[in-house]
Write a protein that holds these residues in place. Structure first.
Motif, PDB file in Angstrom:
ATOM      1  N   ASP A  35      46.760  35.142  30.769  1.00 50.89           N
ATOM      2  CA  ASP A  35      46.012  36.139  30.247  1.00 50.89           C
ATOM      3  C   ASP A  35      45.057  36.658  31.211  1.00 50.89           C
ATOM      4  O   ASP A  35      44.376  35.671  31.939  1.00 50.89           O
ATOM      5  N   ILE A  36      44.546  37.873  31.499  1.00 54.52           N
ATOM      6  CA  ILE A  36      43.514  38.272  32.373  1.00 54.52           C
ATOM      7  C   ILE A  36      42.822  39.270  31.555  1.00 54.52           C
ATOM      8  O   ILE A  36      43.229  40.375  30.974  1.00 54.52           O
ATOM      9  N   PRO A  37      41.553  38.840  30.976  1.00 52.91           N
ATOM     10  CA  PRO A  37      40.611  39.790  30.158  1.00 52.91           C
ATOM     11  C   PRO A  37      40.375  40.857  30.956  1.00 52.91           C
ATOM     12  O   PRO A  37      40.288  40.888  32.168  1.00 52.91           O
ATOM     13  N   ARG A  38      39.941  41.811  30.277  1.00 57.81           N
ATOM     14  CA  ARG A  38      39.520  43.165  30.760  1.00 57.81           C
ATOM     15  C   ARG A  38      38.198  43.040  31.658  1.00 57.81           C
ATOM     16  O   ARG A  38      37.661  42.261  31.123  1.00 57.81           O
ATOM     17  N   GLY A  39      38.401  43.589  32.827  1.00 63.45           N
ATOM     18  CA  GLY A  39      37.319  43.576  33.814  1.00 63.45           C
ATOM     19  C   GLY A  39      37.005  42.299  34.495  1.00 63.45           C
ATOM     20  O   GLY A  39      35.941  41.981  35.135  1.00 63.45           O
ATOM     21  N   GLN A 199      35.201  46.311  42.323  1.00 63.52           N
ATOM     22  CA  GLN A 199      35.817  45.566  41.000  1.00 63.52           C
ATOM     23  C   GLN A 199      34.492  45.585  40.013  1.00 63.52           C
ATOM     24  O   GLN A 199      34.818  45.879  38.943  1.00 63.52           O
ATOM     25  N   ILE A 200      33.386  45.288  40.497  1.00 61.85           N
ATOM     26  CA  ILE A 200      32.295  45.314  39.517  1.00 61.85           C
ATOM     27  C   ILE A 200      31.801  46.825  39.156  1.00 61.85           C
ATOM     28  O   ILE A 200      31.749  47.241  37.950  1.00 61.85           O
ATOM     29  N   ARG A 201      31.823  47.807  40.033  1.00 67.03           N
ATOM     30  CA  ARG A 201      31.192  48.975  39.767  1.00 67.03           C
ATOM     31  C   ARG A 201      32.027  49.852  39.088  1.00 67.03           C
ATOM     32  O   ARG A 201      31.588  50.683  38.225  1.00 67.03           O
ATOM     33  N   LEU A 202      33.518  49.659  39.122  1.00 61.88           N
ATOM     34  CA  LEU A 202      34.456  50.542  38.448  1.00 61.88           C
ATOM     35  C   LEU A 202      35.117  49.806  37.377  1.00 61.88           C
ATOM     36  O   LEU A 202      35.822  50.297  36.519  1.00 61.88           O
ATOM     37  N   GLY A 203      34.615  48.449  36.953  1.00 58.07           N
ATOM     38  CA  GLY A 203      35.066  47.817  35.928  1.00 58.07           C
ATOM     39  C   GLY A 203      36.535  47.340  36.060  1.00 58.07           C
ATOM     40  O   GLY A 203      37.251  47.385  35.176  1.00 58.07           O
ATOM     41  N   LEU A 204      37.154  47.222  37.357  1.00 58.32           N
ATOM     42  CA  LEU A 204      38.484  46.835  37.324  1.00 58.32           C
ATOM     43  C   LEU A 204      39.056  45.624  36.870  1.00 58.32           C
ATOM     44  O   LEU A 204      38.113  44.618  36.990  1.00 58.32           O
ATOM     45  N   THR A 205      40.079  45.504  36.383  1.00 57.92           N
ATOM     46  CA  THR A 205      40.818  44.311  36.307  1.00 57.92           C
ATOM     47  C   THR A 205      41.785  43.883  37.288  1.00 57.92           C
ATOM     48  O   THR A 205      42.568  44.918  37.740  1.00 57.92           O
TER      49      THR A 205
END
Length: 322
Positions: A35-39, A199-205
């Protein structure tokens, strides 16, 4: 419990062994689940030939999994038709390993960045250009790059263009496949810091594929260790690096050089080469190189079981590090 953004369930990928592709069946992936949690950023590590890139391409259906499920927000994308899959592709993008080979030399940077928007039918020509120029700004390239060609840029700049191409569709999920391995060492840190900041600024997974364990430790929240198409261990990055459980993970981490001259490293050298995925060992696929293998390891593939809270290891031994 919050639903993961991405869930892979019992995914396998086999190549060959058919009338259209004669020869032995290559079991590139076997029974992969994670699994990959969102963000969050999940890293895939392992030797060449372990199946890292095949996982990255399979979860986006750039190659079709042989079996299993790939769930994005609960929707199994392996069962989607072409039109529904195209809509899903707006949410997920790929950053390729070789920035030069992935950019058409006959297209301007503007054409490269707006191609996905054209295919998806997003916006007017002016709106597409605006989104492309915004992506160039996000990767710290000047807007005048829009009219230039890939050969006019350095390797690090071309990888920034590859990242910008992924960003133009404003995705939620990115697969970054060895994104700095083709770059000079002096440039790698700049691109990694850029990826981490975005990744942090845009909330990317993100699914981050790399053989560089130091980079993975820096950018990833969780690490998946692969060997010959099977998962050996899954753990939060900090815990895995502080206390690796699987013998293969311990061998990989022992190869990371230390900059501290007072630290005496105990290097665990694996004997022999990784076996062929066309003829993997019976039972545990790592057993032929494992320094602590038991006769029972040849009998059946070990299940990926929880050995510590929040950690899973595929090993039958009960004396793993606590």
């Amino acid at each position: 419990m919050t639903q993961p953004f991405l869930s892979v369930r019992n995914m396998s990928k086999h190549f060959g062994g058919s009338a259209f592709s004669p020869g032995p069946t290559v079991k590139a992936l076997q029974d992969i689940s994670f699994d990959i949690p969102r963000g969050q950023v999940v890293g895939l590590v392992g030797e060449s030939g372990s199946g890292k890139t095949t996982i990255g391409r399979s979860v986006l259906r750039l190659v079709e999994p042989t079996s299993g499920e790939v769930l994005i927000d609960g929707t199994d994308i392996t069962k989607l038709g072409a039109s529904d899959l195209r809509r899903q592709r707006r949410r997920m993008q790929y950053i390729f390993q070789d920035p030069f080979a992935s950019l058409s030399p006959r297209m301007t940077i503007g054409q490269i960045l707006t191609e996905g928007l054209d295919i998806q039918g997003i916006g007017t020509k002016a709106e597409r250009r605006a989104r492309a120029e915004k992506a160039l700004t996000q990767v710290e390239l000047p807007a005048d790059a829009f009219e230039r060609y890939p050969h006019e840029f350095s390797g690090g700049q071309r990888q920034r263009i590859g990242i910008a191409r992924a960003l133009t569709l404003e995705p939620e999920f990115i697969v970054a496949d060895e994104p700095v391995s083709a770059l000079d060492v002096s440039i790698q840190a700049q691109v990694i810091n850029l990826l981490r900041d975005l990744q942090i600024r845009l909330g990317l997974t993100m699914l981050f594929i790399s053989h560089d364990l130091a980079v993975v430790e820096y950018i990833c929240d969780t690490v998946i260790v692969l060997y010959l198409g099977r998962i050996m261990e899954i753990a939060p990055a900090a815990e895995l690096y502080a206390n690796p459980q699987h013998p293969y993970t311990r061998a990989l981490l022992s190869a990371i050089p230390s900059l501290d001259p007072l630290v005496k490293q105990q290097r665990q050298v694996l004997q022999g080469d990784i076996p062929s995925p066309a003829n993997p060992p019976s039972g545990c696929v790592f057993r032929t190189r494992c320094p602590v293998a038991l006769p029972a390891c040849a009998e059946a593939p070990p299940p990926l079981r929880e050995t510590l809270p929040g950690r899973k290891t595929a090993c039958i031994r009960d004396d793993l590090p606590a």
